[in-house]
Structures are given as structure tokens and as C-alpha cells.
Scaffold this motif. Structure first.
Motif, mmCIF file in Angstrom:
data_model
loop_
_atom_site.group_PDB
_atom_site.id
_atom_site.type_symbol
_atom_site.label_atom_id
_atom_site.label_comp_id
_atom_site.label_asym_id
_atom_site.label_seq_id
_atom_site.Cartn_x
_atom_site.Cartn_y
_atom_site.Cartn_z
ATOM 1 N N UNK A 18 0.718 -1.414 0.172
ATOM 2 C CA UNK A 18 -0.267 -0.200 0.015
ATOM 3 C C UNK A 18 0.813 1.320 -0.088
ATOM 4 N N UNK A 19 2.276 1.102 -0.435
ATOM 5 C CA UNK A 19 3.219 2.183 0.092
ATOM 6 C C UNK A 19 2.871 2.659 -1.609
ATOM 7 N N UNK A 20 3.633 3.997 -1.599
ATOM 8 C CA UNK A 20 4.283 5.113 -2.469
ATOM 9 C C UNK A 20 5.121 5.026 -2.101
ATOM 10 N N UNK A 21 6.094 5.338 -3.477
ATOM 11 C CA UNK A 21 7.746 6.004 -3.919
ATOM 12 C C UNK A 21 8.100 6.771 -3.183
ATOM 13 N N UNK A 22 9.310 7.100 -2.715
ATOM 14 C CA UNK A 22 9.299 8.129 -2.060
ATOM 15 C C UNK A 22 9.663 9.513 -2.483
ATOM 16 N N UNK A 23 9.379 10.207 -2.128
ATOM 17 C CA UNK A 23 9.301 11.271 -2.516
ATOM 18 C C UNK A 23 9.441 12.834 -0.978
ATOM 19 N N UNK A 24 10.502 13.336 -1.617
ATOM 20 C CA UNK A 24 10.241 14.585 -0.799
ATOM 21 C C UNK A 24 9.609 15.914 -0.566
ATOM 22 N N UNK A 25 8.169 14.881 -0.991
ATOM 23 C CA UNK A 25 6.844 16.018 -1.076
ATOM 24 C C UNK A 25 5.824 15.360 0.135
ATOM 25 N N UNK A 26 6.314 14.051 0.268
ATOM 26 C CA UNK A 26 5.567 13.067 0.763
ATOM 27 C C UNK A 26 5.717 13.148 2.616
ATOM 28 N N UNK A 27 4.556 12.638 3.672
ATOM 29 C CA UNK A 27 5.261 12.674 4.771
ATOM 30 C C UNK A 27 5.837 12.364 5.703
ATOM 31 N N UNK A 28 6.725 11.726 5.007
ATOM 32 C CA UNK A 28 7.578 10.748 5.696
ATOM 33 C C UNK A 28 6.912 9.217 6.347
ATOM 34 N N UNK A 29 5.730 9.294 6.374
ATOM 35 C CA UNK A 29 5.496 7.777 7.186
ATOM 36 C C UNK A 29 5.664 6.584 6.513
ATOM 37 N N UNK A 30 5.826 5.309 7.295
ATOM 38 C CA UNK A 30 6.412 4.442 6.631
ATOM 39 C C UNK A 30 5.169 3.728 4.880
ATOM 40 N N UNK A 31 4.144 3.977 5.061
ATOM 41 C CA UNK A 31 4.123 4.321 3.560
ATOM 42 C C UNK A 31 4.009 5.779 2.632
ATOM 43 N N UNK A 33 7.363 7.439 2.331
ATOM 44 C CA UNK A 33 8.343 7.576 2.869
ATOM 45 C C UNK A 33 9.562 9.402 2.477
ATOM 46 N N UNK A 34 10.206 9.380 2.364
ATOM 47 C CA UNK A 34 10.759 10.439 2.317
ATOM 48 C C UNK A 34 11.761 9.960 0.973
ATOM 49 N N UNK A 35 12.685 10.906 0.071
ATOM 50 C CA UNK A 35 13.371 10.526 -1.170
ATOM 51 C C UNK A 35 14.684 10.317 -0.544
ATOM 52 N N UNK A 36 15.028 11.363 0.439
ATOM 53 C CA UNK A 36 16.264 11.919 0.537
ATOM 54 C C UNK A 36 16.110 12.110 2.575
ATOM 55 N N UNK A 37 17.260 11.833 2.826
ATOM 56 C CA UNK A 37 17.720 11.542 4.914
ATOM 57 C C UNK A 37 17.565 13.256 4.851
ATOM 58 N N UNK A 38 18.111 14.422 3.861
ATOM 59 C CA UNK A 38 18.182 15.437 4.610
ATOM 60 C C UNK A 38 16.832 16.819 4.334
ATOM 61 N N UNK A 39 15.752 15.794 3.298
ATOM 62 C CA UNK A 39 14.342 15.812 3.656
ATOM 63 C C UNK A 39 14.438 15.466 5.549
ATOM 64 N N UNK A 40 13.845 14.302 5.439
ATOM 65 C CA UNK A 40 13.285 13.709 6.448
ATOM 66 C C UNK A 40 14.223 14.788 7.862
ATOM 67 N N UNK A 41 15.122 15.179 7.858
ATOM 68 C CA UNK A 41 16.128 16.068 8.862
ATOM 69 C C UNK A 41 14.851 17.076 9.018
ATOM 70 N N UNK A 42 14.605 18.038 7.998
ATOM 71 C CA UNK A 42 14.137 18.809 7.832
ATOM 72 C C UNK A 42 12.251 19.041 8.238
ATOM 73 N N UNK A 43 11.789 18.017 8.868
ATOM 74 C CA UNK A 43 10.556 17.801 9.404
ATOM 75 C C UNK A 43 11.123 17.939 10.772
ATOM 76 N N UNK A 44 12.101 16.865 11.132
ATOM 77 C CA UNK A 44 12.620 16.970 13.277
ATOM 78 C C UNK A 44 12.249 17.817 13.984
ATOM 79 N N UNK A 45 12.520 17.490 15.151
ATOM 80 C CA UNK A 45 12.435 18.999 15.821
ATOM 81 C C UNK A 45 13.698 18.184 16.666
ATOM 82 N N UNK A 46 14.189 19.798 16.988
ATOM 83 C CA UNK A 46 15.619 19.264 18.355
ATOM 84 C C UNK A 46 15.556 18.607 19.503
ATOM 85 N N UNK A 47 15.896 18.223 19.957
ATOM 86 C CA UNK A 47 15.911 17.033 21.097
ATOM 87 C C UNK A 47 14.785 16.260 21.593
ATOM 88 N N UNK A 48 13.549 16.265 20.197
ATOM 89 C CA UNK A 48 12.754 15.574 20.741
ATOM 90 C C UNK A 48 12.867 14.026 20.794
#
Length: 286
Positions: A18-31, A33-48
Motif C-alpha cells: 500500500x505504499x508509494x515511492x519515496x518523494x520529498x513531498x511525502x509526509x515521511x510515514x512508513x507508506x 517515505x521521503x526520498x532523501x535523508x536531508x528532507x527527513x532532517x528538515x521535519x525533525x524537532x530538536x532534542x525530541x
């Protein structure tokens, strides 16, 4: 369990049901996913306590110092898979680097591969408390290399453990695997270094690093022109213990090991067997 959010990264065509291919416009969920690690870093919150899970077989290009920047504190990037299934960061330009710019970040179970000659630095550790664990630094083809694989410069509490550093034999392209410059309380432990390092596998440059621990590493430097195993000639302080060092440098075994001003305990250094089959006796530092 973790207190923060989990983001997923996947550039492969192997998808969850049920998943779609990785894209930095996705929401980064399991189904989705992002296409790059840097895009995922941009969605993180410091020290959480956020975690970025990188799927087996994932590959992405590191072509500049902005390709992957860990600039959110406390983020862990965790690669899934073993062997050649581990996620790979492919360095395609000499200026490509991974920048650990925020405190307490982690890189775990990734391969970092030089795909061009003379990549200046693989990973710049520029913030306190960062960890590189269970990663492999390697090269793709003849002539590809990192000049410096990991540079720890003017930061405290950096840790490099359980990693493999592989440089091409027969070329002096790689200067060093790990460079320490004004590194305080750094730990370099349980790593394997194999190949030709023209300066040394672990070196100290610039200003002295203090209270460092270098322990339980296996180092083989095939450089014949003077490359050492550990070279801390800027009078670093700390403890160097239980390391095993071998070299093809054709002089006395102790030339493979310069501890600076560190205390030393049970480090074994030896040259290889020579053409006549004679083993140069090992020296033990105490």
C-alpha cells in the motif's frame, strides 16, 4: 521505543504493501517515505528524540556540503539492512560531505562510498556529542577515494565506534581515516582500518586533542612510504589501549605508532612478514 517521531526514507522500488515511492513531498510515514535523508532532517524537532529510519537498498548522492546536513540536535539516522543491503551515501564530487552540525546526532549502519577521486572529507563532525556507529567508509572503483574520511575538529564528546574504514591499496589517495584536531573527550574504539593511508589511519593535526580514548582498534596500513597506524604528534593527551597495528612501512615496527603525549597500555605494533619470510618482532607499548 523513543520519545520523538519516526520518519522513513526510501529511494528503492521495494515498497511496503500500500505504499508509494519515496518523494520529498511525502509526509515521511512508513507508506509515504521521503526520498532523501536531508528532507527527513528538515521535519525533525530538536532534542525530541526523533529517528530517521532508512530502508535497505536506499541510495542517495552526496555532491556538495549541503546534500546532507544534520542541523537539528538529537536526531538519529538509522540504516536498515546488512552487508550490501545497507543504505549507501554515494559521494560523486570532491566537495561532497556529510555535515554533523547539530549536537548529539547519530549516524548508524550506513555505507559511505567515494565514487570520485579525492573527496575532501566524508563526514565533518562540527558539533558536540555526535556519534558514528557501525558504518563503513569505502570506495567504488580504482582511483576513487576520500582524502579524509572523518574530520573531528574543535568539538567535544565525539564517538566513532564499530566502523570499518577501507582505503584502496596501492595508491596514496587517502591521507587518513580519522583526523583529530582540538577534539576533547573523543572516543575512537572497536574500529577496523584496512588499506593505504599516506599520513596514518588515525592522526592528530592542528592543535592537540585532550582526554581522548583510542582503544581496541585493528589497523593495517599498507602504505610503504611512511604512513602510520596512529600518529598523534601534536602532543595529544588521553589513553591509547589494546590496539593492534600492522604496517608495510619498511623500518622498525614502532614507526607505525606515535602516541603523542597519551598514556599507552598494551598496544601491539609489527611490520608484515618480509620477502624472506621473516617476521619482524612486535613491540609492545606500556
Amino acid at each position: 521505543s523513543n520519545p520523538g517521531k519516526v520518519f522513513w526514507v526510501n529511494s528503492t522500488t521495494v515498497l511496503a504493501p500500500g505504499a508509494v515511492g519515496g518523494s520529498d513531498s511525502n509526509d515521511g510515514s512508513y507508506r509515504r517515505p521521503f526520498a532523501t535523508i536531508d528532507a527527513a532532517v528538515g521535519k525533525c524537532t530538536a532534542n525530541r528524540g526523533d529517528i530517521i529510519m532508512v530502508m535497505p537498498g536506499h541510495s542517495e548522492t552526496i555532491s556538495s556540503a549541503t546534500s546532507l546536513v544534520l542541523d537539528v540536535a538529537g536526531v538519529a539516522v538509522i540504516g536498515l539492512g546488512t552487508g550490501t543491503d545497507r543504505p549507501d551515501l554515494n559521494f560523486t564530487a570532491t566537495a561532497g560531505s556529510v555535515e554533523m552540525d547539530a549536537a548529539n546526532c547519530t549516524l548508524y549502519n550506513l555505507t559511505l562510498t567515494a565514487d570520485v577521486s579525492a573527496v575532501v572529507v566524508g563526514v565533518n563532525v562540527d558539533a558536540a556529542g555526535c556519534t558514528i556507529d557501525n558504518c563503513e567508509f569505502n570506495f567504488n572503483a580504482t582511483g576513487d577515494d576520500f582524502l579524509t574520511m572523518v574530520d573531528i575538529d574543535a568539538v567535544a564528546d565525539a564517538t566513532v565506534t564499530n566502523c570499518r574504514f577501507i582505503a584502496e591499496a596501492g595508491t596514496a589517495g587517502c591521507a587518513e581515516a580519522i583526523r583529530l584536531d582540538t577534539a576533547t573527550d573523543a572516543v575512537v574504539a572497536n574500529n577496523t582500518f584496512i588499506g593505504e593511508f599516506s599520513d596514518g589511519a588515525i592522526i592528530g593535526e592542528g592543535a592537540a586533542s585532550v582526554r581522548i580514548l583510542i582503544a581496541d582498534n585493528y589497523i593495517y596500513n599498507s602504505d610503504t612510504a611512511g604512513g602510520e597506524g596512529i600518529d598523534l604528534n601534536v602532543a595529544c593527551t588521553g589513553l591509547i589501549a589494546n590496539n593492534r597495528l600492522g604496517s608495510l612501512f619498511p623500518t622498525a615496527p614502532e614507526t607505525t605508532f606515535d602516541p603523542g603525549s597519551c598514556l599507552c597500555l598494551e598496544n601491539y605494533c609489527a611490520n608484515a612478514i618480509d620477502e624472506a619470510g621473516t617476521l619482524v618482532p612486535a613491540t609492545v607499548s606500556t
